[in-house]
Motif scaffolding. Structure first.
Motif, mmCIF file in Angstrom:
data_model
loop_
_atom_site.group_PDB
_atom_site.id
_atom_site.type_symbol
_atom_site.label_atom_id
_atom_site.label_comp_id
_atom_site.label_asym_id
_atom_site.label_seq_id
_atom_site.Cartn_x
_atom_site.Cartn_y
_atom_site.Cartn_z
ATOM 1 N N VAL A 110 1.636 -15.977 -40.688
ATOM 2 C CA VAL A 110 2.128 -16.119 -39.314
ATOM 3 C C VAL A 110 2.647 -17.527 -39.073
ATOM 4 O O VAL A 110 3.751 -17.710 -38.552
ATOM 5 N N ILE A 111 1.875 -18.536 -39.455
ATOM 6 C CA ILE A 111 2.285 -19.903 -39.140
ATOM 7 C C ILE A 111 3.472 -20.378 -39.967
ATOM 8 O O ILE A 111 4.110 -21.353 -39.610
ATOM 9 N N ASN A 112 3.790 -19.699 -41.037
ATOM 10 C CA ASN A 112 4.982 -20.057 -41.804
ATOM 11 C C ASN A 112 6.257 -19.818 -41.006
ATOM 12 O O ASN A 112 7.311 -20.343 -41.349
ATOM 13 N N GLN A 113 6.187 -19.048 -39.948
ATOM 14 C CA GLN A 113 7.336 -18.775 -39.090
ATOM 15 C C GLN A 113 7.518 -19.834 -38.000
ATOM 16 O O GLN A 113 8.521 -19.852 -37.318
ATOM 17 N N ILE A 114 6.538 -20.731 -37.838
ATOM 18 C CA ILE A 114 6.495 -21.602 -36.668
ATOM 19 C C ILE A 114 7.093 -23.001 -36.837
ATOM 20 O O ILE A 114 7.726 -23.484 -35.916
ATOM 21 N N PRO A 115 6.915 -23.702 -37.963
ATOM 22 C CA PRO A 115 7.335 -25.112 -38.015
ATOM 23 C C PRO A 115 8.798 -25.341 -37.623
ATOM 24 O O PRO A 115 9.662 -24.508 -37.858
ATOM 25 N N ARG A 116 9.012 -26.503 -36.994
ATOM 26 C CA ARG A 116 10.327 -26.963 -36.547
ATOM 27 C C ARG A 116 10.950 -26.046 -35.498
ATOM 28 O O ARG A 116 12.155 -25.893 -35.422
ATOM 29 N N ARG A 117 10.128 -25.431 -34.697
ATOM 30 C CA ARG A 117 10.608 -24.603 -33.594
ATOM 31 C C ARG A 117 10.094 -25.178 -32.282
ATOM 32 O O ARG A 117 9.102 -25.882 -32.245
ATOM 33 N N SER A 118 10.771 -24.830 -31.218
ATOM 34 C CA SER A 118 10.332 -25.286 -29.905
ATOM 35 C C SER A 118 9.105 -24.491 -29.468
ATOM 36 O O SER A 118 8.795 -23.432 -30.018
ATOM 37 N N TYR A 119 8.434 -25.005 -28.470
ATOM 38 C CA TYR A 119 7.243 -24.345 -27.925
ATOM 39 C C TYR A 119 7.585 -22.952 -27.410
ATOM 40 O O TYR A 119 6.904 -21.972 -27.730
ATOM 41 N N GLU A 120 8.660 -22.841 -26.641
ATOM 42 C CA GLU A 120 9.042 -21.547 -26.065
ATOM 43 C C GLU A 120 9.418 -20.544 -27.146
ATOM 44 O O GLU A 120 9.050 -19.367 -27.080
ATOM 45 N N GLU A 121 10.151 -20.991 -28.148
ATOM 46 C CA GLU A 121 10.552 -20.104 -29.242
ATOM 47 C C GLU A 121 9.331 -19.641 -30.042
ATOM 48 O O GLU A 121 9.236 -18.486 -30.440
ATOM 49 N N THR A 122 8.380 -20.549 -30.234
ATOM 50 C CA THR A 122 7.153 -20.206 -30.952
ATOM 51 C C THR A 122 6.368 -19.132 -30.218
ATOM 52 O O THR A 122 5.906 -18.167 -30.828
ATOM 53 N N LEU A 123 6.214 -19.284 -28.912
ATOM 54 C CA LEU A 123 5.476 -18.273 -28.147
ATOM 55 C C LEU A 123 6.172 -16.919 -28.214
ATOM 56 O O LEU A 123 5.510 -15.884 -28.315
ATOM 57 N N MET A 124 7.487 -16.920 -28.181
ATOM 58 C CA MET A 124 8.213 -15.656 -28.253
ATOM 59 C C MET A 124 8.026 -14.991 -29.624
ATOM 60 O O MET A 124 7.805 -13.782 -29.712
ATOM 61 N N ILE A 125 8.077 -15.781 -30.682
ATOM 62 C CA ILE A 125 7.861 -15.235 -32.026
ATOM 63 C C ILE A 125 6.472 -14.631 -32.132
ATOM 64 O O ILE A 125 6.291 -13.515 -32.620
ATOM 65 N N LEU A 126 5.463 -15.371 -31.669
ATOM 66 C CA LEU A 126 4.087 -14.885 -31.753
ATOM 67 C C LEU A 126 3.858 -13.658 -30.887
ATOM 68 O O LEU A 126 3.066 -12.786 -31.225
ATOM 69 N N LYS A 127 4.552 -13.585 -29.776
ATOM 70 C CA LYS A 127 4.390 -12.451 -28.871
ATOM 71 C C LYS A 127 4.897 -11.152 -29.495
ATOM 72 O O LYS A 127 4.321 -10.086 -29.299
ATOM 73 N N PHE A 128 5.965 -11.245 -30.286
ATOM 74 C CA PHE A 128 6.580 -10.030 -30.807
ATOM 75 C C PHE A 128 6.257 -9.719 -32.258
ATOM 76 O O PHE A 128 6.648 -8.675 -32.755
ATOM 77 N N MET A 129 5.535 -10.596 -32.944
ATOM 78 C CA MET A 129 5.097 -10.280 -34.308
ATOM 79 C C MET A 129 3.931 -9.307 -34.227
ATOM 80 O O MET A 129 3.140 -9.344 -33.299
ATOM 81 N N SER A 130 3.829 -8.450 -35.215
ATOM 82 C CA SER A 130 2.813 -7.393 -35.153
ATOM 83 C C SER A 130 1.530 -7.719 -35.902
ATOM 84 O O SER A 130 0.658 -6.869 -36.025
ATOM 85 N N HIS A 131 1.369 -8.927 -36.401
ATOM 86 C CA HIS A 131 0.162 -9.290 -37.144
ATOM 87 C C HIS A 131 -0.999 -9.560 -36.191
ATOM 88 O O HIS A 131 -0.814 -10.078 -35.107
ATOM 89 N N ARG A 132 -2.186 -9.218 -36.631
ATOM 90 C CA ARG A 132 -3.381 -9.452 -35.832
ATOM 91 C C ARG A 132 -3.666 -10.931 -35.618
ATOM 92 O O ARG A 132 -4.261 -11.331 -34.622
ATOM 93 N N ALA A 133 -3.249 -11.753 -36.552
ATOM 94 C CA ALA A 133 -3.507 -13.192 -36.482
ATOM 95 C C ALA A 133 -2.665 -13.867 -35.409
ATOM 96 O O ALA A 133 -2.931 -15.014 -35.051
ATOM 97 N N CYS A 134 -1.681 -13.201 -34.868
ATOM 98 C CA CYS A 134 -0.779 -13.823 -33.891
ATOM 99 C C CYS A 134 -1.482 -14.195 -32.596
ATOM 100 O O CYS A 134 -1.223 -15.266 -32.047
#
Length: 73
Positions: A9-33
């Motif tokens: 999950v966190i491999n998708q996050i670095p070098r992204r903005s706070y808002e973009e990160t929350l959106m990615i985590l909101k729509f990913m289907s992993h339990r760890a999100c």
């Protein structure tokens, strides 16, 4: 949650903005999100409250998961 699942999950996050990160985590289907979402949301709230930073100006430069077997929540 297993550390390798959280790393996926966190491999998708670095070098992204706070808002973009929350959106990615909101729509990913992993339990760890969800726990990672709560952690990042809490960090931003603390930065806003304690240091006066605006959430839209925050970005994530580095995030990592330490080695471990299982974290129970």
């Amino acid at each position: 949650m297993y550390a390798h699942k959280a790393r996926r999950v966190i491999n998708q996050i670095p070098r992204r903005s706070y808002e973009e990160t929350l959106m990615i985590l909101k729509f990913m289907s992993h339990r760890a999100c969800y726990p990672i979402f709560k952690l990042i949301y809490s960090i931003a709230a603390n930065a806003n409250h304690n240091m006066g930073f605006n959430e839209t100006s925050l970005g994530i430069s580095k995030i990592e998961v330490d080695k471990g077997t299982i974290v129970k929540n």
